[in-house]
Design an enzyme around this catalytic site. Structure first.
Site, PDB file in Angstrom:
ATOM      1  CG  HIS A 198      -0.189   0.055   2.612  1.00 42.69           C
ATOM      2  ND1 HIS A 198       0.060   1.261   3.203  1.00 42.69           N
ATOM      3  CD2 HIS A 198       0.060  -1.024   3.476  1.00 42.69           C
ATOM      4  CE1 HIS A 198       0.493   0.663   4.452  1.00 42.69           C
ATOM      5  NE2 HIS A 198       0.711  -0.411   4.597  1.00 42.69           N
ATOM      6  CB  CYS A 214       1.676  -5.098   5.091  1.00 41.59           C
ATOM      7  SG  CYS A 214       0.563  -6.290   5.974  1.00 41.59           S
TER       8      CYS A 214
END
Length: 255
Positions: A198, A214
């Site tokens: 992302h 993440c």
């Protein structure tokens, strides 16, 4: 603002700041082992070269993305084309968590390399999967555990509207949204790994391991990557690239 239950489950699964892997998701048919999706061309000269142009301010989908102060980032983490070090076939995304690099392999023995930032969840999954689907400017739904620890996030708690399958709450898309401009969802064997790539407004976290999340990219980079990888793109996440001699004749290697 209201969203459907199906959309709610999808966007909650991207709640990447405190934990990428804390929410329900959907199962889909796996395409691992099948033919690779078609490649998107490298693009124009504006995509590479002068980092000031690469990371300049831009307007995307109605949002203003500020320029990145590139002089404050190690140049090795700038987006660039290099010789492919991964041993993977063209059209594969490879994340080497040991070096904080993401590679998109290309034809002609080359790869596009991006710098990434990692949180603890970024080290929790390794292996082979596919980018099952992608989302532009996702909403962020912090998990309830995070809201309990940080009461100021109460305004973003997800709430189901009584008697309906509609949900409300969450942080609206925008430049301060922790998920940034794009989110890519990784599946393995038809199931969600809860592992995400992302964007992030925190350009200063690139090349570093931070407390949560993440795999985060600079917003300009996640937009570039998003436009180059179609759904079903294979992805490999490893704690260190193998020497070419360790890659098998099928190109699969060992994770």
């Amino acid at each position: 603002m209201q969203i459907s239950r199906r959309t709610m489950l999808a966007v909650m699964a991207t709640a990447a700041l405190p934990a990428c892997a804390s929410n329900p998701s959907r199962e889909v048919a796996s395409t691992e082992g099948g033919p690779l999706p078609p490649l998107t061309p490298f693009g124009t000269e504006q995509n590479f070269g002068d980092p000031r142009a690469i990371y300049a301010a831009m307007f995307d989908e109605g949002y203003d993305i500020p320029a990145v102060p590139i002089e404050q980032i190690d140049p090795r983490y700038y987006r660039q084309v290099i010789d492919n070090p991964t041993g993977e076939p063209p059209g594969t995304v490879v994340i080497d968590t040991s070096s904080h690099f993401l590679y998109l392999t290309r034809e002609g023995g080359q790869a596009i390399r991006y710098g990434v930032g990692l949180g603890r969840e970024g080290f929790e999954w390794a292996g082979r999967g596919v980018i099952e689907w992608k989302q532009k400017w996702p909403r962020w739904f912090p998990p309830n555990e995070m809201i309990d620890r940080q009461p100021e996030l109460e305004q973003y708690r997800a709430r189901q509207i009584p008697g309906t399958n509609e949900w409300e709450g969450g942080m609206q898309p925008g430049i301060q949204n922790p998920l940034g401009a794009r989110a890519l969802y990784i599946f393995q064997d038809g199931k969600d790994t809860l592992y995400r790539l992302h964007g992030s407004p925190e350009w200063f976290s690139i090349g570093k391991s931070v407390s949560s999340g993440c795999v985060r990219l600079i917003n300009q980079d996640i937009i570039d990557l998003y436009d180059r990888v179609p759904d079903k793109t294979p992805i490999v996440v490893t704690g260190g690239l193998l020497p070419s001699s360790a890659v098998g004749i099928d190109g699969q290697g060992v994770i």
